[in-house]
Design a protein around this motif. Sequence first.
Motif: not given
Length: 439
Positions: A165-171, A303-306, A361-377
């Motif tokens: 889902t976040l890879g599609a955003i990145q595309s 585009f296909l890479g994302y 390589i960017f496709s996982g960034f949106g999900s990965y960074l979101s998952e590294l931090y709790p909701t409040a921060v």
Amino acid sequence: MSTTPPPQALTSDAHPGMGERTAEDGAFGWLRALGPRGRRAFAGAFGGYALDSYDYFTLPLSMVALAAYFGLDSGQTGLFTTVTLVVSAVGGAAAGVFADRVGRVRALMITVVTYAVFTVACGFAPNYETLLAFRALQGLGFGGEWAVGAILVAEYASARHRGRTLGAIQSSWAVGWALAAIVYTLVFSFVGDDMAWRVMFWTGALPALLVVWVRRRVHDAPQAVAVREQSPQRGSFATIFRPGTADAPGLLRTTVFAGLLSTGVQGGYYTLATWIPTYLKTERGLSVVGTGGYLTFLISGAFLGYLTGGYLTDRLGRRRNIWLFAVLSAACVLAYANIPGGANTLLLMLGFPLGFCMSAIFSGFGSYLSELYPTAVRGTGQGFTYNAGRAVGAVFPTLVGFLADSWGVGGALVFGAAGYALAALALFGLPETRGKELA
């Protein structure tokens, strides 16, 4: 709100419905899983990031004309990118705090309006210094849009599909890049160079139309709003820099290594994104139309890479996906920069895998960074690490600019490979987060 680091990855056995076909299966199961409100959030974030990309690429595509108009050397033109990316760190960190304190959608609108206004202002710049200042201010909005939009969608996405889902955003970055390349080809074909670069910047007003739609149709994820508003730590820089103790592991280690990861990936990416158009025109001798043709292969691969990277980050895990494409991206950069003169067909063909790898390589960034931090921060952590990495990574394009006069642009591009090596090393300090549920 607990600030303990995210758990190790869940295996595929932990995914609900394994062995049973559900509405979330199939090529577009990830989109159906978002629900109506999530799909509107997806559309808003996709459009915002595509137009963010469009506004960013008005500069690299106009770089040769700008250099001629203002009489600039390579170091001065490289400074445009560095200033934009350094100031974007401030804008991105601020947008992350806003996202935690006033909501994702409000912060998204603020960032889009900011980068649109100052992109248009660049078209009216009477001299180099004024253009540099406007480009820096454009970075305030440019820095925050992706992080805010990615968090907005991540909080709607299921753990099973969050990577794609976040890879599609990145595309959407490739979509905006392609639109900029098309407009560049048209504008520079029919308007003289002295005015064409101004017209390119003036078209940056397009994002204002998106804000009107987002304001009426897009809302934050209700569960995330409830969790965020109950926490006294929301939007706190102190929390993401708090060292761990025996009783309460902190987020300092996560923030440091996530920042290094972002620095490496973005240093490599922006080196290429900034200098490849100039490399094609000055060292390979391509015309405006010829440059656009070569960029078509690069952007199609991107585009296909994302999309592929988004799929693989769910299948392989966040860390393995980044490792894989860090190695492949470095290899492609070295190959692209060392293609012998006259072998332009090979240059054309290699553009596709180069664009593919440096985007996957960017496709996982949106999900990965979101998952590294709790909701409040989450906004603060993702906004800071992504954009601090962008600011430090901005040194790479400037180094290429200053070295281009003696090494040639092609030779200096090898610095992009060093960025990908740094990204691979940073992963040793970060956990796997595939399968992590977000509030």
